[in-house]
Design a protein around this motif. Sequence first.
Motif, PDB file in Angstrom:
ATOM      1  N   UNK A  68       4.268  -0.575   3.452  1.00  0.00           N
ATOM      2  CA  UNK A  68       3.323  -1.010   4.492  1.00  0.00           C
ATOM      3  C   UNK A  68       4.051  -1.824   5.557  1.00  0.00           C
ATOM      4  N   UNK A  69       5.083  -2.541   5.129  1.00  0.00           N
ATOM      5  CA  UNK A  69       5.860  -3.326   6.096  1.00  0.00           C
ATOM      6  C   UNK A  69       6.612  -2.386   7.035  1.00  0.00           C
ATOM      7  N   UNK A  92       0.935  -6.167  16.713  1.00  0.00           N
ATOM      8  CA  UNK A  92       1.252  -5.811  18.096  1.00  0.00           C
ATOM      9  C   UNK A  92       1.389  -7.033  18.992  1.00  0.00           C
ATOM     10  N   UNK A  98      -1.495   2.348   0.437  1.00  0.00           N
ATOM     11  CA  UNK A  98      -0.982   1.351   1.371  1.00  0.00           C
ATOM     12  C   UNK A  98      -0.774   1.944   2.754  1.00  0.00           C
ATOM     13  N   UNK A 126      10.886   5.618  -0.011  1.00  0.00           N
ATOM     14  CA  UNK A 126      11.258   5.424  -1.418  1.00  0.00           C
ATOM     15  C   UNK A 126      11.684   6.749  -2.065  1.00  0.00           C
ATOM     16  N   UNK A 183       5.073   1.171  13.597  1.00  0.00           N
ATOM     17  CA  UNK A 183       3.954   1.202  14.538  1.00  0.00           C
ATOM     18  C   UNK A 183       4.254   0.292  15.715  1.00  0.00           C
ATOM     19  N   UNK A 184       4.810  -0.879  15.421  1.00  0.00           N
ATOM     20  CA  UNK A 184       5.129  -1.822  16.499  1.00  0.00           C
ATOM     21  C   UNK A 184       6.164  -1.220  17.440  1.00  0.00           C
ATOM     22  N   UNK A 240      -4.060   2.619   4.510  1.00  0.00           N
ATOM     23  CA  UNK A 240      -4.652   1.371   4.987  1.00  0.00           C
ATOM     24  C   UNK A 240      -3.951   0.905   6.253  1.00  0.00           C
ATOM     25  N   UNK A 241      -2.621   0.997   6.257  1.00  0.00           N
ATOM     26  CA  UNK A 241      -1.861   0.521   7.408  1.00  0.00           C
ATOM     27  C   UNK A 241      -2.125   1.362   8.656  1.00  0.00           C
ATOM     28  N   UNK A 264       4.131  -0.889   9.445  1.00  0.00           N
ATOM     29  CA  UNK A 264       3.726  -1.788  10.539  1.00  0.00           C
ATOM     30  C   UNK A 264       4.840  -1.943  11.559  1.00  0.00           C
ATOM     31  N   UNK A 265       6.076  -2.042  11.069  1.00  0.00           N
ATOM     32  CA  UNK A 265       7.210  -2.209  11.980  1.00  0.00           C
ATOM     33  C   UNK A 265       7.409  -0.956  12.836  1.00  0.00           C
ATOM     34  N   UNK A 303      13.595  -7.882  -3.695  1.00  0.00           N
ATOM     35  CA  UNK A 303      13.528  -6.653  -4.479  1.00  0.00           C
ATOM     36  C   UNK A 303      14.907  -6.001  -4.536  1.00  0.00           C
ATOM     37  N   UNK A 340      18.450  -0.123   0.083  1.00  0.00           N
ATOM     38  CA  UNK A 340      17.482  -0.838   0.907  1.00  0.00           C
ATOM     39  C   UNK A 340      16.163  -0.067   0.933  1.00  0.00           C
ATOM     40  N   UNK A 363      14.706   1.838  -1.352  1.00  0.00           N
ATOM     41  CA  UNK A 363      13.833   1.672  -2.519  1.00  0.00           C
ATOM     42  C   UNK A 363      13.256   0.264  -2.603  1.00  0.00           C
ATOM     43  N   UNK A 364      13.853  -0.670  -1.862  1.00  0.00           N
ATOM     44  CA  UNK A 364      13.396  -2.055  -1.965  1.00  0.00           C
ATOM     45  C   UNK A 364      12.391  -2.423  -0.870  1.00  0.00           C
ATOM     46  N   UNK A 365      12.126  -1.480   0.015  1.00  0.00           N
ATOM     47  CA  UNK A 365      11.320  -1.815   1.187  1.00  0.00           C
ATOM     48  C   UNK A 365       9.830  -1.627   0.908  1.00  0.00           C
ATOM     49  N   UNK A 366       8.996  -2.620   1.255  1.00  0.00           N
ATOM     50  CA  UNK A 366       7.554  -2.399   1.126  1.00  0.00           C
ATOM     51  C   UNK A 366       7.118  -1.352   2.159  1.00  0.00           C
ATOM     52  N   UNK A 392      11.817  -7.589   0.850  1.00  0.00           N
ATOM     53  CA  UNK A 392      12.847  -6.578   0.713  1.00  0.00           C
ATOM     54  C   UNK A 392      14.116  -7.162   0.106  1.00  0.00           C
TER      55      UNK A 392
END
Lengths: 315, 360
Positions: free
Chosen positions: B146-147, A274, B302, B237, B153-154, B305-306, B150-151, A291, B139, B141-144, A288
């Motif tokens: 948790x990332x 944040x 994940x 995913x 959430x931001x 946790x996030x 977080x994005x 992968x 894209x 299937x390749x995305x984490x 990304x």
Amino acid sequence: MTTNIEAVVPAPADALRSRSLAALTWRRLFKQRNAIVGMAILLFLTLVAIFAPLLAPYDPVQSLLGIETLKEREAPCIHMLGCPEDKPQHIMGIDANYRDVFSRIIYGTRVSLFIGFSTIGMAVVVGAVIGAVSGYLGGWVDNLIMRLMDVVLAFPSFLLAIAIITVIGRGLQNALYAIAIVNIPVFARLVRASVLSIKEQEFVSASRALGASNLRLLFVRIFPNALPTLVVQATLSIAAAILEAAALSFLGLGAQPPTPEWGTMLGSERNQVFTAPHLVFFPGLAIMLTVLAFNLLGDGVRDAMDPRLAQVAKK
Amino acid sequence: MSKYILRRILLTIPVVLGILVVTFVIARSIPGDPCRSALGERATEAACNAFNARMGLDKPIIVQLGIYMREILLKGDFGDSIRYSRPVSQMIIERLPVTLELGLSALFIAILVGVPMGVISAVRRNSAVDVATMVGANIGVSMPVYWLGLMLAYVFAILLKDTPFWLAPTGRLTAGLIPDAFYQVWGLGLTRGTTLYMLADFVSNFVFLNALITGQWDVFVDAFRHMILPAIALSTIPLSIIARITRSSMLDVLGREYVRAARAKGVAENLVILKHALRNALLPVITVIGIQVGTLFAGAVLTETTFGLSGVGRALFDAITGRDFPIIQGFTVVVALGYVIVNLLVDISYAYIDPRIRLR
């Protein structure tokens, strides 16, 4: 008469072009849009990894505190986008330890590519041996090994990797082992299936009749035939392995600071999303992209090796 | 058919036993002395001997394995958590619904968006929509996860602050909002500790379901607003994979004779696509949905946790970092069992769809 023979014997150039299945596959591969994009990204990443020391403006683990006037977790400063010229440029900003994020991302390419290739390399070798032995010997050995593989596959692979790390301890090396272990069953099953389908075929029986040893049969007759499926699965597994390793590091179980690993960078700053989103945004983007490259390449290789599939896709 | 199902169920028994053994072995391989971690560094030899005798740790390892399997299989007893001193089964009752709600919400989104996207892609092949969908799926299937979490959430908690689109970045409900369980609302008067009470408690921990059947709309809306971001993150995913499979399966079906026949006899195009093509194309999609459950379990760790959700995944992770072995054992068994059951259902549905499999 002579014309007849000429018609039957192909011209040397033709013979050369249609010489091997591998060459044919390569040609088809270059017609796949996915594969080309994947290979291009991968080539780019490989170059970045090799030339990391030349590309990175700073040392990835060195703190710039006291060297430059910086704030902790300072936002990116890009001269072209209006950052004052008298400030040093940090195009991806500064992290909590006053390090240049851009340099860390660049060095992270090395870690991620290494993770992908080493884990799946281990899994392929061990899995292939297990699968070959299992399929070739058959009987109770086969049964026992395959039931064991079933049990391993019964756990969601990521949870099993976490459990293995609990036993052998955290750290990048152990994370690599854990990911390699959870990937073994897939390759064991693949190779076993190939062995089973090939071992009864006539050219194998012929080899055996000619007195070829078991090992020779396995390596010269059977393995080459299993290779295409292995290559496709391995490429796609590398993508998954990089994603899993990054996730383990994100949870703090994989690579430990100050290693410039993307998952670790993301995980250690996740509570700062944040206030300093750039610390989360860039490592995730890098994961990304990497992968994605392997996924695209894997899809492309699969389509190139399966002409039937390629036909369907063109329909 | 019933013979096949029976055989398939019998085949899972060794796998389930294997899971129990593997979990036991993993928990026992974790370095550290259980007595010293429970009683403290300076526990005397005598105290430890007494502790080991009480916990059954002085018995031969094979006997311990037997006791452990008996407790789980016959009584559903996973022991007590070391850190919280509470039965692990009680914690499963509290936390499993959170994970199930998260997973089902994500699956719901993935199917609701993924299937239509795949259909449109296949029907409008090589159009801009198709290309965009397939690029998006690659894209995705390749995305984490948790990332992405977080994005999201931001974006929704910070950038959209003070707008109606603001969403809370953490938790299951707004702090202080405690929903009434349905058995309290309905005045069922269950006694604590009974199996029926535990079952009711388990059901009431499904916040959506509980709010819905008791009509607590404020709770429902609040729960929805908290669940939407994690569910979206977790769904990417499976969504991408479902869209891809639907597309290729639809392409395959659309080229079949019976689709041509339907068109030839003048069936409206929408009807051809939805009734003749999609129904047949969905079979492989259903299989893939089953397979994706494993991805959802992994992603749940994940995502929880996030987003600070106290589900199974988060508890498992906390237990691992805190070396709370009974929780690790219990929760791993529950997750793996869930996975086995889903795989079993997938196999059975497969046999139901494709008769050739039964006969093999």
